[in-house]
Design a protein around this motif. Structure first.
Motif, PDB file in Angstrom:
ATOM      1  N   VAL A  87      -9.320   1.277  13.672  1.00  0.00           N
ATOM      2  CA  VAL A  87      -8.540   2.402  13.165  1.00  0.00           C
ATOM      3  C   VAL A  87      -7.406   1.876  12.293  1.00  0.00           C
ATOM      4  O   VAL A  87      -6.537   1.138  12.775  1.00  0.00           O
ATOM      5  N   LEU A  88      -7.424   2.217  11.011  1.00  0.00           N
ATOM      6  CA  LEU A  88      -6.323   1.822  10.135  1.00  0.00           C
ATOM      7  C   LEU A  88      -5.240   2.888  10.212  1.00  0.00           C
ATOM      8  O   LEU A  88      -5.520   4.081  10.058  1.00  0.00           O
ATOM      9  N   ALA A  89      -4.019   2.448  10.460  1.00  0.00           N
ATOM     10  CA  ALA A  89      -2.904   3.390  10.573  1.00  0.00           C
ATOM     11  C   ALA A  89      -1.714   2.792   9.829  1.00  0.00           C
ATOM     12  O   ALA A  89      -0.885   2.088  10.404  1.00  0.00           O
ATOM     13  N   GLY A  90      -1.687   3.037   8.524  1.00  0.00           N
ATOM     14  CA  GLY A  90      -0.637   2.448   7.699  1.00  0.00           C
ATOM     15  C   GLY A  90      -0.879   0.958   7.489  1.00  0.00           C
ATOM     16  O   GLY A  90       0.061   0.175   7.400  1.00  0.00           O
ATOM     17  N   PHE A  91      -2.143   0.564   7.392  1.00  0.00           N
ATOM     18  CA  PHE A  91      -2.501  -0.829   7.103  1.00  0.00           C
ATOM     19  C   PHE A  91      -2.604  -0.945   5.584  1.00  0.00           C
ATOM     20  O   PHE A  91      -3.388  -0.227   4.957  1.00  0.00           O
ATOM     21  N   MET A  92      -1.785  -1.811   5.005  1.00  0.00           N
ATOM     22  CA  MET A  92      -1.553  -1.759   3.557  1.00  0.00           C
ATOM     23  C   MET A  92      -2.404  -2.737   2.747  1.00  0.00           C
ATOM     24  O   MET A  92      -1.972  -3.195   1.692  1.00  0.00           O
ATOM     25  N   ARG A  93      -3.598  -3.040   3.238  1.00  0.00           N
ATOM     26  CA  ARG A  93      -4.464  -3.949   2.488  1.00  0.00           C
ATOM     27  C   ARG A  93      -5.843  -3.356   2.327  1.00  0.00           C
ATOM     28  O   ARG A  93      -6.319  -2.649   3.212  1.00  0.00           O
ATOM     29  N   LEU A  94      -6.468  -3.690   1.198  1.00  0.00           N
ATOM     30  CA  LEU A  94      -7.887  -3.347   1.019  1.00  0.00           C
ATOM     31  C   LEU A  94      -8.709  -4.343   1.821  1.00  0.00           C
ATOM     32  O   LEU A  94      -8.392  -5.531   1.861  1.00  0.00           O
ATOM     33  N   LEU A  95      -9.771  -3.867   2.437  1.00  0.00           N
ATOM     34  CA  LEU A  95     -10.634  -4.756   3.218  1.00  0.00           C
ATOM     35  C   LEU A  95     -11.864  -5.121   2.388  1.00  0.00           C
ATOM     36  O   LEU A  95     -12.401  -4.274   1.655  1.00  0.00           O
ATOM     37  N   SER A  96     -12.311  -6.350   2.507  1.00  0.00           N
ATOM     38  CA  SER A  96     -13.464  -6.799   1.710  1.00  0.00           C
ATOM     39  C   SER A  96     -14.768  -6.242   2.270  1.00  0.00           C
ATOM     40  O   SER A  96     -14.824  -5.790   3.420  1.00  0.00           O
ATOM     41  N   GLY A  97     -15.818  -6.351   1.450  1.00  0.00           N
ATOM     42  CA  GLY A  97     -17.142  -5.941   1.891  1.00  0.00           C
ATOM     43  C   GLY A  97     -17.598  -6.719   3.123  1.00  0.00           C
ATOM     44  O   GLY A  97     -18.273  -6.175   3.995  1.00  0.00           O
ATOM     45  N   VAL A  98     -17.216  -7.978   3.187  1.00  0.00           N
ATOM     46  CA  VAL A  98     -17.623  -8.810   4.339  1.00  0.00           C
ATOM     47  C   VAL A  98     -17.051  -8.218   5.628  1.00  0.00           C
ATOM     48  O   VAL A  98     -17.756  -8.050   6.626  1.00  0.00           O
ATOM     49  N   PHE A  99     -15.756  -7.856   5.602  1.00  0.00           N
ATOM     50  CA  PHE A  99     -15.134  -7.282   6.798  1.00  0.00           C
ATOM     51  C   PHE A  99     -15.755  -5.919   7.109  1.00  0.00           C
ATOM     52  O   PHE A  99     -16.087  -5.622   8.252  1.00  0.00           O
TER      53      PHE A  99
END
Ligand code: GRF
Length: 212
Positions: A87-99
């Motif tokens: 659950v992203l809650a104010g997570f300020m990064r884009l996540l890669s396709g791998v993740f």
């Protein structure tokens, strides 16, 4: 105790994280918050999580040689805590396709606008400056793009004459806290169906559009 476990990723204030944890403690939902991971050691969310009895783990990008290794470390922590949903809650990064592919269909985010309008940073000020009369919130699955994954739930929030951008942000936040725990609960329980990229929730979200 529920057997559904969620892990929350944060970068800042942590008010949504707090609402998600409190809903679980109050028995309003059927998930347990297993861990809260922050990419910033100074994020108030980390201490808030610990105060609420949730393990607060810091995983900083600068402690790893590259983004891949950083995301691998975050994913490993989520794996150790055996989470069913990220659950992203104010997570300020884009996540890669791998993740994203490591947790397929198992990452959700909340965004403070009615997507696809106003993706990215400062969505509430973008909407306010544009002069829209209705904005709101969107809860969606996460893909590699910027706030572009399949939409799970949206709720409209009016912009009143005389509002500042901060007034609008505060009004939207109340609804974020109300609905994010309930939507997470539905998703982690598997109470939805995919029709192409369309997500059909199979349960009503309490308090949303009641009387319709
Ligand atoms: C919220 O407005 C959320 O919609 C956005 O970032 C903000 C996080 O606030 N993704 P908080 O850290 O949950 O207080």
């Amino acid at each position: 105790m529920s057997n559904k476990r969620i892990g929350i990723l944060v970068s800042g204030r942590g008010s949504n994280m707090e609402a998600i944890v409190r809903a679980s403690k109050q028995g309003l939902v059927d998930y347990d918050v297993a861990v809260c991971i922050s990419d910033k050691a100074s994020a108030p969310a980390v201490q808030k999580a610990r105060d609420l009895g949730v393990p607060g783990v810091v995983v900083r990008k600068r402690d790893y040689p590259d983004r891949g290794a950083f995301e691998q470390a975050m994913g490993d922590v989520l794996g150790e805590y055996d989470v069913d949903l990220v659950v992203l809650a104010g997570f300020m990064r884009l996540l890669s396709g791998v993740f994203v592919r490591r947790f397929p269909g198992r990452i959700v985010n909340i965004h403070p606008s009615l997507l696809p309008a106003f993706p990215g940073l400062n969505a509430q000020s973008q909407a306010w400056e544009h002069g829209v009369k209705v904005s709101g919130l969107t809860i969606h699955f996460v893909d590699e793009g910027l706030d572009s994954g399949p939409i799970i739930f949206q709720y409209p929030v009016p912009v009143w004459p005389g509002d500042t951008a901060d007034d609008l942000a505060a009004r939207i936040l109340v609804y974020e806290h109300r609905f994010y725990p309930l939507v997470i609960d539905a998703v982690v329980a598997g109470d939805f169906e995919m029709q192409g990229r369309r997500v059909m929730l199979k349960r009503r979200i309490k308090g949303a559009f009641e009387g319709d």
